[in-house]
Design an enzyme around this catalytic site. Sequence first.
Site, PDB file in Angstrom:
ATOM      1  N   MET A  96       0.815  -1.214   0.000  1.00 23.52           N
ATOM      2  CA  MET A  96       0.000   0.000   0.000  1.00 23.52           C
ATOM      3  C   MET A  96       0.854   1.272   0.000  1.00 23.52           C
ATOM      4  O   MET A  96       0.675   2.167   0.825  1.00 23.52           O
ATOM      5  CB  MET A  96      -0.950  -0.024   1.209  1.00 23.52           C
ATOM      6  CG  MET A  96      -1.813  -1.273   1.271  1.00 23.52           C
ATOM      7  SD  MET A  96      -2.784  -1.579  -0.224  1.00 23.52           S
ATOM      8  CE  MET A  96      -4.148  -0.494   0.087  1.00 23.52           C
ATOM      9  N   ILE A  98       2.418   4.285  -2.776  1.00 23.66           N
ATOM     10  CA  ILE A  98       2.484   4.797  -4.143  1.00 23.66           C
ATOM     11  C   ILE A  98       3.956   4.899  -4.517  1.00 23.66           C
ATOM     12  O   ILE A  98       4.752   5.489  -3.780  1.00 23.66           O
ATOM     13  CB  ILE A  98       1.792   6.174  -4.231  1.00 23.66           C
ATOM     14  CG1 ILE A  98       0.295   6.009  -3.951  1.00 23.66           C
ATOM     15  CG2 ILE A  98       2.021   6.807  -5.605  1.00 23.66           C
ATOM     16  CD1 ILE A  98      -0.465   7.308  -3.832  1.00 23.66           C
ATOM     17  N   HIS A 115      -5.278  -5.450  -7.764  1.00 21.05           N
ATOM     18  CA  HIS A 115      -6.106  -4.344  -7.260  1.00 21.05           C
ATOM     19  C   HIS A 115      -7.548  -4.828  -7.111  1.00 21.05           C
ATOM     20  O   HIS A 115      -8.089  -5.452  -8.030  1.00 21.05           O
ATOM     21  CB  HIS A 115      -6.029  -3.156  -8.219  1.00 21.05           C
ATOM     22  CG  HIS A 115      -6.817  -1.988  -7.733  1.00 21.05           C
ATOM     23  ND1 HIS A 115      -6.354  -1.136  -6.745  1.00 21.05           N
ATOM     24  CD2 HIS A 115      -8.054  -1.543  -8.050  1.00 21.05           C
ATOM     25  CE1 HIS A 115      -7.277  -0.218  -6.488  1.00 21.05           C
ATOM     26  NE2 HIS A 115      -8.316  -0.446  -7.264  1.00 21.05           N
TER      27      HIS A 115
HETATM   28  C1  GAR Z   1      -5.896  -7.243  -1.447  1.00 27.37           C
HETATM   29  O1  GAR Z   1      -7.288  -7.322  -1.475  1.00 27.37           O
HETATM   30  C2  GAR Z   1      -5.374  -6.435  -2.607  1.00 27.37           C
HETATM   31  O2  GAR Z   1      -6.191  -6.537  -3.743  1.00 27.37           O
HETATM   32  C3  GAR Z   1      -5.398  -5.048  -2.059  1.00 27.37           C
HETATM   33  O3  GAR Z   1      -4.985  -5.176  -0.728  1.00 27.37           O
HETATM   34  C4  GAR Z   1      -5.421  -6.438  -0.235  1.00 27.37           C
HETATM   35  C5  GAR Z   1      -4.263  -7.090   0.472  1.00 27.37           C
HETATM   36  O4  GAR Z   1      -4.675  -8.249   1.123  1.00 27.37           O
HETATM   37  N1  GAR Z   1      -4.508  -4.181  -2.786  1.00 27.37           N
HETATM   38  C6  GAR Z   1      -4.748  -2.905  -3.004  1.00 27.37           C
HETATM   39  O5  GAR Z   1      -5.716  -2.315  -2.553  1.00 27.37           O
HETATM   40  C7  GAR Z   1      -3.705  -2.199  -3.849  1.00 27.37           C
HETATM   41  N2  GAR Z   1      -4.198  -0.960  -4.347  1.00 27.37           N
HETATM   42  P1  GAR Z   1      -3.603  -9.306   1.626  1.00 27.37           P
HETATM   43  O6  GAR Z   1      -2.557  -8.541   2.433  1.00 27.37           O
HETATM   44  O7  GAR Z   1      -4.391 -10.237   2.503  1.00 27.37           O
HETATM   45  O8  GAR Z   1      -3.014  -9.974   0.428  1.00 27.37           O
END
Ligand code: GAR
Length: 218
Positions: A96, A98, A115
């Site tokens: 997370m 940029i 995403h």
């Molecule tokens: C996931 O749902 C991914 O798609 C999102 O963060 C989550 C991480 O979950 N990513 C974003 O929002 C990127 N812009 P995780 O840590 O359990 O894999």
Amino acid sequence: MPGDVTNPRIIVLASGNGSNLQALIDAVSARDFPGDIVAVGCNRPRAFALERAAQAGIETFVVDHTEYDNREDFDGMLKAEIDRRAPDLVVLAGFMRILTTEFVRAFHGLVLNIHPSLLPKYPGLKTHFRALEAGDKIHGVTVHFVTEDLDGGPTVAQAEVEIEEGDTPERLAEKVQQQEHVLYPIVVRWFCEGRLQLHGNQVLFDGEPLPKPFYLTD
Ligand code: GAR
């Protein structure tokens, strides 16, 4: 990545829970997977993703963004940590932050992101909430190459979920994540097999321009 790398070296970057990292660890541990996760990097020292990596015996590193005054310095250190491990692929799995233009340019064609929306819908945050607010019937997830265009790099694949009566952002997040855990390992495998490449802004699959993203329905 050139198609002839024998066992591509993958670095996964994560910020939190790491459920996508876990799906990748599980996929890569299959005997025939054509790549290795050589390290997991986090910008948060307490991210559960670090524990998942340690559990799997994978090297970890932390570049804590709170210790840097600006994005350039943070990205510079992140780039140095990545460079010295010489990866063939960098996989953003819930990372997370940029990334600066300089960082993204340096790794052009080598960084994938997942995403939680059907891009170009809902770049940025709170995607599940926004899909519900808009009254959408279909929502989903996108895997794309990372370019300077935030959440806008060329799409490789998408998977959709149906929005049902009574769904909350939390429930929708769960449904989307189930799809994420299926989709991301498939795309990472394609990359490691040398089937997936980025030329300029064009995704190539088996050497041919991909006319439209792959689409998985639940
Ligand atoms: C996931 O749902 C991914 O798609 C999102 O963060 C989550 C991480 O979950 N990513 C974003 O929002 C990127 N812009 P995780 O840590 O359990 O894999």
